[in-house]
Structures are given as structure tokens and as C-alpha cells.
Write an enzyme that holds these catalytic residues in place. Structure first.
Site, short mmCIF file in Angstrom:
data_model
loop_
_atom_site.label_atom_id
_atom_site.label_comp_id
_atom_site.label_asym_id
_atom_site.label_seq_id
_atom_site.Cartn_x
_atom_site.Cartn_y
_atom_site.Cartn_z
N LYS A 125 0.82 -1.21 0.00
CA LYS A 125 0.00 0.00 0.00
C LYS A 125 0.85 1.27 0.00
O LYS A 125 0.35 2.35 -0.24
CB LYS A 125 -0.96 -0.01 1.19
CG LYS A 125 -1.98 -1.16 1.13
CD LYS A 125 -2.82 -1.20 2.37
CE LYS A 125 -3.82 -2.35 2.33
NZ LYS A 125 -3.16 -3.69 2.29
N LYS A 160 -7.91 1.21 6.14
CA LYS A 160 -7.38 -0.15 6.08
C LYS A 160 -6.02 -0.21 6.76
O LYS A 160 -5.26 0.78 6.75
CB LYS A 160 -7.28 -0.66 4.64
CG LYS A 160 -6.69 0.30 3.63
CD LYS A 160 -6.93 -0.20 2.20
CE LYS A 160 -6.54 0.84 1.17
NZ LYS A 160 -6.80 0.37 -0.22
N ARG A 210 -7.77 -6.53 -11.08
CA ARG A 210 -6.44 -7.06 -10.81
C ARG A 210 -5.73 -7.21 -12.15
O ARG A 210 -6.16 -7.99 -13.02
CB ARG A 210 -6.54 -8.40 -10.09
CG ARG A 210 -5.28 -9.28 -10.11
CD ARG A 210 -4.01 -8.62 -9.57
NE ARG A 210 -4.14 -8.09 -8.24
CZ ARG A 210 -3.91 -8.79 -7.13
NH1 ARG A 210 -3.57 -10.05 -7.21
NH2 ARG A 210 -4.01 -8.19 -5.95
N ARG A 224 -12.77 -8.06 -10.16
CA ARG A 224 -13.27 -8.65 -8.93
C ARG A 224 -14.42 -7.78 -8.44
O ARG A 224 -14.22 -6.63 -8.04
CB ARG A 224 -12.15 -8.75 -7.88
CG ARG A 224 -11.00 -9.63 -8.36
CD ARG A 224 -9.81 -9.54 -7.44
NE ARG A 224 -9.28 -8.18 -7.42
CZ ARG A 224 -8.26 -7.80 -6.64
NH1 ARG A 224 -7.68 -8.66 -5.83
NH2 ARG A 224 -7.84 -6.56 -6.66
N ARG A 232 -15.52 -4.43 -0.11
CA ARG A 232 -14.38 -5.30 -0.39
C ARG A 232 -14.71 -6.23 -1.55
O ARG A 232 -15.74 -6.90 -1.53
CB ARG A 232 -14.00 -6.10 0.86
CG ARG A 232 -13.61 -5.24 2.04
CD ARG A 232 -13.15 -6.07 3.22
NE ARG A 232 -14.19 -6.96 3.71
CZ ARG A 232 -13.99 -7.89 4.64
NH1 ARG A 232 -12.77 -8.06 5.14
NH2 ARG A 232 -14.98 -8.65 5.06
N ASP A 272 -3.79 -3.41 -8.31
CA ASP A 272 -5.23 -3.23 -8.14
C ASP A 272 -5.61 -1.85 -8.65
O ASP A 272 -5.00 -0.83 -8.25
CB ASP A 272 -5.63 -3.37 -6.68
CG ASP A 272 -5.34 -4.76 -6.13
OD1 ASP A 272 -5.23 -5.70 -6.95
OD2 ASP A 272 -5.22 -4.91 -4.91
N GLU A 280 -3.16 -0.41 -5.14
CA GLU A 280 -2.11 -1.21 -4.53
C GLU A 280 -1.23 -1.82 -5.61
O GLU A 280 -1.68 -2.07 -6.74
CB GLU A 280 -2.68 -2.35 -3.67
CG GLU A 280 -3.41 -1.89 -2.43
CD GLU A 280 -3.80 -3.05 -1.53
OE1 GLU A 280 -3.18 -4.14 -1.64
OE2 GLU A 280 -4.73 -2.88 -0.72
N ASN A 282 0.94 -5.25 -5.62
CA ASN A 282 1.15 -6.47 -4.84
C ASN A 282 2.36 -7.24 -5.35
O ASN A 282 2.38 -7.69 -6.50
CB ASN A 282 -0.10 -7.35 -4.93
CG ASN A 282 -1.32 -6.66 -4.32
OD1 ASN A 282 -1.51 -6.70 -3.13
ND2 ASN A 282 -2.12 -6.03 -5.18
#
Length: 316
Positions: A125, A160, A210, A224, A232, A272, A280, A282
Site C-alpha cells: 500500500k 485499512k 487485478r 473482482r 471489499r 489493483d 495497490e 502487490n
């Protein structure tokens, strides 16, 4: 043929139809590579040499019978293998960080994917904040005054934990929500880590994209979609995967971050994107490859092995 050690959570427990690490193993095996599986807790630095206890494995797609293990052996990770896939799931805690320090002892003689030093330097993040203009308004802090001020200025926000994963602890707070200070107190009681507070992006109702990048290049994406009335969208907390195309904005984001990822040896990355915003990057154990393969026919793990094979050839 490469000798490959995979550092991961128990292979016996994975879903062969959805797990990205399993697909990495399956596609590597199809190329003739030899595989071992080990738990990061078995890493042992002995007089400067790094060892682990590992089991050779053959994988197949029959759930419940998907792993055939041989007898456990001790591997010298600098001498006995060519590649290590660092694929255990977060949390990104001190145990995770320590594993990156240990794997640095053998990389790049043994190619570690992703580069352990860069994984440690890229909290998922935080790394996104390196690219101005790509994120929605975002604050990272433990300071209640700063967090409350951000909420006051931006109204509808998402809170978060900085090192959370898979949607854990993500909360939406509307402009008139009085609970922020209490949530800060609850978080502080269990953790000294900062929180992330971010302006809410209404486009999340249409999905959280994603995008998988291999060696800095976007290879495809899945969407997603969160359950009704949920913020979420992570698949592990009830989000639904769906096919999606890359937009010009997606490609703009990937072009901005791709050279950074490539330069730092972050070979397999999942980002993301919600609406027009990067949220984000990842780099620890990104997922989505199985869904991408099903929806588009693109095997991101095969493309990853192309890069790994090229890099190992170049290192000879």
C-alpha cells in the site's frame, strides 16, 4: 531443466482450480523443471550458508491428490537449486521480513522471484505512493489528528491496515460516520503499524481490477466484483471474478510503473485498479493467474517462466 524450490504455505491445502502458486508449479513442471516445496520456517542460516528442509513434489490437477511428495531432504539454497519462488501468503510481518533477509544471502546466485530485497522495500500500500497522480487522495499515518483531518476534508473514505491483505480490516466510513476515532483506538490496541485512509472511489461497485504484470509488462486482467452493499471485492471475502479488458487508463498506469518493477527484479506483480486509480501494487504473493487463464487463455505463469529461463541462461 531448472531446479526450483517453492517457499509457500502448505501445498496440500490449496485449491487446484484457483491457486496461482499451484499453477506456477504445474506450468514449471510441464517444462521439465524439478520442484521442491518448503516452509519458510525451515530456513536455517548455518555459518553463512542458507539451508531449508524441503520435499520434492510432482503436481497434478486432481484436487485432494494433487501433490505427490518424495522424502524430505536438506537443500543448500545457494548450491542445490537454480530458482526460488517466494510465494508464502502475507501478513507482511517481521517473520516475512526476516525471510527476505535470509533469501538475500543466496540471490542472485540463486534467482529469487520476486527479488527479496525489493519485496521488503515495497509494502504493497506504500509503493503505490511513489507514483503521483495515479492514486486517489491517500494518507498513511498512525496520528489520530491527521487521520480525522483527512476524513473531515474528504468525507467518504476507506480505512485499512497498512500491512493487511486479502481485504482484511478494510472499512468504509461515510462523511458523517462518527466511528473513526474508535477504529483508530481498536487498531492501535493490537498493532503499532500505521493505517491507510483513502478517498472512497464509487467505481468500486463495478469492480476492483487485478492486472498482472510480468517483468514490468501488463499481460492481462480480471475484474473482482464485490457482493451487494460490500466495499471489499477480494475473492477471499466474497468477491466474484469476471473477465475484463484493459483500458487506455490501465495501460497508462502500467506504463508508468512497469520500468520501476522491471529494474528492481519484481517479475510477478499484481496491481489493483479501481476506476481510474491505482490502489495497490502487490509483490509478495499476487493472485489471479488461474482466473486470467480461464477467462482469456493467457497463462501469466508461463510468461513468468519465460522470463526466469531467460534470466538463468544469461547468468551462466
Amino acid at each position: 531443466m531448472l531446479k526450483v524450490a517453492i517457499q509457500m504455505d502448505p501445498l496440500e491445502a490449496v485449491n487446484v482450480e484457483s491457486d496461482t502458486t499451484f499453477l506456477m508449479a504445474l506450468s514449471g513442471q510441464a517444462r521439465g523443471h524439478r520442484l521442491w516445496i518448503y516452509d519458510f520456517r525451515t530456513l536455517a542460516l548455518d555459518e553463512g550458508r542458507l539451508f531449508c528442509r524441503a520435499r520434492p513434489v510432482t503436481v497434478n490437477t486432481v484436487q485432494g491428490e494433487h501433490a505427490d511428495f518424495g522424502p524430505e531432504v536438506v537443500l543448500d539454497l545457494a548450491e542445490d537449486v537454480d530458482v526460488i519462488l517466494m510465494r508464502q501468503d502475507p501478513p507482511f510481518d517481521m517473520a516475512y521480513v526476516t525471510a527476505t533477509y535470509l533469501l538475500e544471502r543466496v540471490h542472485p546466485k540463486t534467482l529469487v522471484v520476486n527479488n527479496p530485497a525489493e519485496v521488503r522495500s515495497a509494502p504493497e500500500k506504500l509503493i503505490a505512493t511513489l507514483f503521483p497522480g495515479l492514486q486517489p487522495p491517500t494518507l498513511v499515518s498512525s496520528d489520530p489528528v491527521a487521520l480525522v483531518d483527512f476524513h473531515r476534508r474528504h468525507g467518504d473514505v476507506v480505512l485499512k491496515p497498512l500491512h493487511g491483505a486479502a481485504g482484511s480490516g478494510v472499512v468504509r466510513l461515510k462523511a458523517d460516520d462518527p466511528n473513526l476515532e474508535a477504529l483508530i483506538e481498536i487498531h492501535a490496541a493490537g498493532s503499532r503499524d500505521p493505517l491507510v485512509i483513502q478517498k472512497f472511489i464509487p467505481a468500486v461497485s463495478k469492480g476492483d481490477k487485478r492486472i498482472i504484470l510480468i517483468d514490468g509488462e501488463a499481460v492481462g486482467a480480471i475484474n473482482r466484483i464485490p457482493a451487494k452493499d460490500q466495499v471489499r471485492s477480494n475473492l477471499r471475502v466474497g468477491g466474484t471474478a469476471a473477465p475484463v479488458e484493459l483500458t487506455p487508463r490501465d495501460l497508462e498506469i502500467c506504463a508508468a510503473i512497469g520500468p520501476y518493477l522491471k529494474e528492481r527484479g519484481l517479475i510477478f506483480v499484481g496491481i489493483d485498479v479501481i476506476g481510474d486509480y491505482l490502489t495497490e501494487i502487490n509483490v509478495t504473493s499476487p493472485t489471479g493467474a488461474q482466473q486470467l487463464l480461464k477467462f482469456s487463455g493467457v497463462d501469466a505463469t508461463a510468461l513468468m517462466w519465460d522470463v526466469i529461463e531467460r534470466k538463468t541462461r544469461e547468468a551462466l
